[in-house]
Design a protein around this motif. Sequence first.
Motif, PDB file in Angstrom:
ATOM      1  N   UNK A  82       0.825  -1.200   0.000  1.00 19.66           N
ATOM      2  CA  UNK A  82       0.000   0.000   0.000  1.00 19.66           C
ATOM      3  C   UNK A  82       0.867   1.261   0.000  1.00 19.66           C
ATOM      4  N   UNK A  83       1.968   1.227   0.751  1.00 17.98           N
ATOM      5  CA  UNK A  83       2.888   2.362   0.755  1.00 17.98           C
ATOM      6  C   UNK A  83       3.547   2.527  -0.609  1.00 17.98           C
ATOM      7  N   UNK A  84       3.840   1.404  -1.274  1.00 11.76           N
ATOM      8  CA  UNK A  84       4.425   1.456  -2.611  1.00 11.76           C
ATOM      9  C   UNK A  84       3.422   2.064  -3.606  1.00 11.76           C
ATOM     10  N   UNK A  85       2.183   1.671  -3.503  1.00 14.98           N
ATOM     11  CA  UNK A  85       1.139   2.192  -4.380  1.00 14.98           C
ATOM     12  C   UNK A  85       0.964   3.697  -4.185  1.00 14.98           C
ATOM     13  N   UNK A  86       0.957   4.132  -2.937  1.00 14.95           N
ATOM     14  CA  UNK A  86       0.778   5.555  -2.656  1.00 14.95           C
ATOM     15  C   UNK A  86       1.917   6.378  -3.234  1.00 14.95           C
ATOM     16  N   UNK A  87       3.133   5.846  -3.174  1.00 14.12           N
ATOM     17  CA  UNK A  87       4.272   6.610  -3.683  1.00 14.12           C
ATOM     18  C   UNK A  87       4.277   6.650  -5.205  1.00 14.12           C
ATOM     19  N   UNK A  88       4.020   5.544  -5.869  1.00 13.00           N
ATOM     20  CA  UNK A  88       4.077   5.575  -7.346  1.00 13.00           C
ATOM     21  C   UNK A  88       2.908   6.351  -7.933  1.00 13.00           C
ATOM     22  N   UNK A  89       1.812   6.500  -7.174  1.00  4.40           N
ATOM     23  CA  UNK A  89       0.681   7.297  -7.644  1.00  4.40           C
ATOM     24  C   UNK A  89       0.863   8.787  -7.328  1.00  4.40           C
TER      25      UNK A  89
END
Length: 297
Positions: free
Chosen positions: A289-296
């Motif tokens: 989820x943290x990875x998704x938030x950063x790439x978005x």
Amino acid sequence: MISADNLSPGQLAALLAFHADAGVEWLMEEEPVDRLAEFEAMKAARSESRQQASASQPPARSEAAPPTRQPASAAGGHARESRAPAPTANAPAVAIPDAQAVKEAQFAAESARSLAELRLAMEGFVGCNLRNSARNLVFAEGDPSNGVMIVGPMPYADDDRDGQPFSGRLGDMLNRMLAGIGLSREGVLLSNVVPWRPPGNRVPTAREADICRPFIERQVALAEPKHLLLLGNFTARFFFGGSDTIHHLRGEWRDLQMGGHTVQTLATLHPQDLVSAPINKRFAWQDMLAFKARING
């Protein structure tokens, strides 16, 4: 025990593939052999030969015997000393020293100007012993254009068989991890620190990691990802350094300098960690989820 006499060629090939995937490297003989009895007989034979040799050996001299001289020829030539020729032995094959192998890997990696050229260079590289036991070179696969790259430690049995990173059951787990944040394996670049499977899925040694380092660093430099996801203990330690476990290294964003540009990097658990201990899934889900938030953004 399965008798090979009753198997077809196709069944034999399937059986050998199964043993190779399981990490079997030696085959047993058809008939049982009593190795303990062989060892005792060998010791008795050696003891008897030593006793016979000591009984027949003349007493040692305090001075070495002088070299024999050949008589002078009829024409009055000088006497010549006769010396036994120096014994010759078959010299073992010379292996490439570790430092030289690292330099050759660096040269091969830096010479590549694209991922395709890098793959050709790695296919021709012979400085790493792991390629001698692996079936295939497992190179990076996927689409680097989206700026997301995922790196694992090494190929496993399914990867080595298929020649693709993250195959089989572990690949299915990674696919579910990616799907949970709206990604797919076709839309990211997948790779491993070490491109050849170690025998028995053991952890690569420090020597093997040093030799393979130029190749994975060059992959990152050529792909130029904006976000890098590291999977597992070995991979996180390889890029971050130190000896902390993945539970201490996961979930924290770090900036890595790779190929002249900065890559935002996050470490999380490997799919194998989730398969062997499902309780780890909650930690991996937090990281994804943290990875998704950063790439978005």
